[in-house]
Scaffold this active site. Sequence first.
Site, short mmCIF file in Angstrom:
data_model
loop_
_atom_site.label_atom_id
_atom_site.label_comp_id
_atom_site.label_asym_id
_atom_site.label_seq_id
_atom_site.Cartn_x
_atom_site.Cartn_y
_atom_site.Cartn_z
N ARG A 1 -0.39 -9.89 13.01
CA ARG A 1 -0.92 -9.08 12.18
C ARG A 1 -1.78 -9.72 11.00
O ARG A 1 -3.00 -8.86 10.72
CB ARG A 1 0.17 -8.34 11.56
CG ARG A 1 0.70 -7.33 12.80
CD ARG A 1 2.16 -6.82 12.20
NE ARG A 1 2.05 -5.74 11.27
CZ ARG A 1 3.09 -5.26 10.51
NH1 ARG A 1 4.16 -6.14 10.28
NH2 ARG A 1 2.79 -4.63 9.49
N LYS B 1 0.84 -1.15 0.13
CA LYS B 1 0.03 -0.01 -0.16
C LYS B 1 0.85 1.08 0.05
O LYS B 1 0.58 2.03 -0.65
CB LYS B 1 -1.04 0.11 1.25
CG LYS B 1 -2.06 -1.06 1.40
CD LYS B 1 -2.93 -0.97 2.39
CE LYS B 1 -2.19 -0.60 3.85
NZ LYS B 1 -1.58 -2.06 4.18
N ARG C 1 11.60 -3.44 10.82
CA ARG C 1 10.61 -3.14 11.92
C ARG C 1 10.36 -4.20 12.95
O ARG C 1 10.36 -5.23 12.52
CB ARG C 1 9.13 -2.48 11.23
CG ARG C 1 9.16 -1.23 10.65
CD ARG C 1 8.09 -1.11 9.80
NE ARG C 1 6.69 -1.54 10.27
CZ ARG C 1 5.68 -1.30 9.61
NH1 ARG C 1 5.64 -0.58 8.47
NH2 ARG C 1 4.47 -1.77 10.21
P1 AMP Z 1 1.42 0.19 9.11
O1 AMP Z 1 2.84 0.91 9.38
O2 AMP Z 1 0.40 0.87 8.58
O3 AMP Z 1 1.55 -1.38 9.05
O4 AMP Z 1 0.97 0.35 11.06
C1 AMP Z 1 1.83 0.05 11.89
C2 AMP Z 1 1.11 -0.41 13.21
O5 AMP Z 1 0.65 1.16 13.75
C3 AMP Z 1 -0.11 -1.44 13.27
O6 AMP Z 1 0.37 -2.78 13.31
C4 AMP Z 1 -1.00 -0.82 14.15
O7 AMP Z 1 -0.56 -1.12 15.46
C5 AMP Z 1 -0.96 0.52 14.11
N1 AMP Z 1 -2.13 1.40 13.39
C6 AMP Z 1 -1.69 2.09 12.07
N2 AMP Z 1 -2.83 2.47 11.63
C7 AMP Z 1 -3.79 2.11 12.48
C8 AMP Z 1 -5.18 2.20 12.38
N3 AMP Z 1 -5.85 2.72 11.46
N4 AMP Z 1 -5.89 1.43 13.47
C9 AMP Z 1 -5.22 0.91 14.53
N5 AMP Z 1 -3.94 0.72 14.48
C10 AMP Z 1 -3.29 1.36 13.37
#
Ligand code: AMP
Length: 210
Positions: free
Chosen positions: A167, A13, A156
């Site tokens: 996840r 994404k 990460r």
């Molecule tokens: P991402 O980089 O989008 O994979 O986000 C990393 C982490 O941030 C996720 O695994 C969640 O812990 C948190 N996170 C990001 N966006 C959201 C969201 N919209 N709702 C809840 N947690 C989020």
Amino acid sequence: MNLILLGAPGAGKGTQAEVICEALKIPTISTGNMLRAAVKNGTKSGLEAKGYMDSGKLVPDEVVIGILKDRIAEDDCKNGFILDGFPRTVPQAEALDSMGVTIDKVVEIYVPDEKIKQRLSGRRVCEGCGNSYHVDFKPTKVEGICDACGAKTVIRKDDEPATVESRLKIYHEQTAPLKGYYQAQGKLVTVEGQEEVKETSRLTLEAING
Ligand code: AMP
């Protein structure tokens, strides 16, 4: 144009968001990047979010909704925006609706779980600016060093294999229902993630313009 990018963690994404951002000249809003910045800066929401993020769980809706609401009120979002990683639950989608935000299209980037696991194990992110790379698919010019800002690139914490499993489970349980939510509104388009990033980008832009 207001867009949502939907897809499992590691589906690509972020990369597609960069491509759309360049093509349509609208900003990308990544709640993951915003939360990581909040953790790094030790803000109140960062402190609340850290434990959830490290273990691969979703941060509570009210924390993320608050951050998102402030961000889309900023000036650069006037002509539209791309949401990357938000909404991730039905209540978050409902919150967007109740803020009066009109979503034009929801693009799902679909990649099977097995491929996701393979991709995430090679993902590296920049400690400085948050740029994302992949050891095979999108390597840095100099190993371990960000092309954009020169800081170190690292794995990460939530890309560790056990965390990835959890996840993905959370994605299927809590985020995938959003497909039905937006399909019912006639807004969902699905793009199959390809081996070639460029090809996925072509399909993504076609889905948005079509
Ligand atoms: P991402 O980089 O989008 O994979 O986000 C990393 C982490 O941030 C996720 O695994 C969640 O812990 C948190 N996170 C990001 N966006 C959201 C969201 N919209 N709702 C809840 N947690 C989020």
